[in-house]
Motif scaffolding. Sequence first.
Motif, PDB file in Angstrom:
ATOM      1  N   VAL A  88       0.856  -1.192   0.000  1.00 45.66           N
ATOM      2  CA  VAL A  88       0.000   0.000   0.000  1.00 45.66           C
ATOM      3  C   VAL A  88       0.889   1.238   0.000  1.00 45.66           C
ATOM      4  CG1 VAL A  88      -1.831   1.253   1.220  1.00 45.66           C
ATOM      5  CG2 VAL A  88      -1.722  -1.256   1.368  1.00 45.66           C
ATOM      6  N   LEU A  90       0.710   5.564   0.502  1.00 44.91           N
ATOM      7  CA  LEU A  90      -0.113   6.636   1.064  1.00 44.91           C
ATOM      8  C   LEU A  90       0.596   7.963   0.848  1.00 44.91           C
ATOM      9  CD1 LEU A  90      -2.492   7.692   2.823  1.00 44.91           C
ATOM     10  CD2 LEU A  90      -1.096   7.150   4.840  1.00 44.91           C
ATOM     11  N   ALA A 117      -4.013   2.006   6.372  1.00 52.03           N
ATOM     12  CA  ALA A 117      -3.139   1.456   5.335  1.00 52.03           C
ATOM     13  C   ALA A 117      -2.471   0.172   5.811  1.00 52.03           C
ATOM     14  CB  ALA A 117      -2.092   2.486   4.928  1.00 52.03           C
ATOM     15  N   VAL A 128       3.790  -1.129   3.813  1.00 55.08           N
ATOM     16  CA  VAL A 128       3.195   0.197   3.626  1.00 55.08           C
ATOM     17  C   VAL A 128       4.308   1.198   3.334  1.00 55.08           C
ATOM     18  CG1 VAL A 128       1.842   2.039   4.701  1.00 55.08           C
ATOM     19  CG2 VAL A 128       1.261  -0.361   5.135  1.00 55.08           C
TER      20      VAL A 128
END
Length: 219
Positions: A88, A90, A117, A128
Amino acid sequence: MLSKPLIDPSTTQPAAAGNFTYLALGDSYTIGEAVKQAESFPYQLQNLLKAKNLAVANPKIIAVTGWTTDELQGAIKKEALTNTYSFVTLLIGVNNQYRGYPISTYRKEFAELLQTAIAFAGGDKNKVFVVSIPDWGATPFGQNSGKSPQTIANEIDAFNAANQEITLAAGVSYTNITPASRNAATNPSLIAGDGLHPSGKMYSEWADALLPKVAAVLK
């Protein structure tokens, strides 16, 4: 970002087959406002990973131009995703800064988004990847916005100081693309045709910076 029209995240391409899945959370910088989808950093990152024989499906993108942290939170809830992802990214906060929202609110909502996340990464913080907010003050739009580029830079730095502190405290990877984003002030090739958002060339720098980190986790 800013006053550009909203883009429905449901219009992104359906996921192509791949061994790995990718969720990209953010705003205009994630959807690649003003450039072709293939030039956005999530799609460039996908292609770089494929070149390393890491078959990544087309990214699932939850991002709309102009979103702040609370709007991203609301959209994630509306999507009601039930699956987890191989990794992920962000990147969120420029519109909090642009609208003059307090950093205290940003800190709280960014911290919540980071935990969201991590949850989407199956609870694995190593999957992440947070990206810093670029400095839009270095763009032609920013230089003619009525606010001095130095003021914008100082505010962007303050928001990034907050998101970096929260990210590192959570044990999550942080990629600082902000210093390089300021090269746009002297290099027009780093700016998209709208005079505000990054070009595919700048996005390629972000993808290059993320590549070794993400590849190491997927291998």
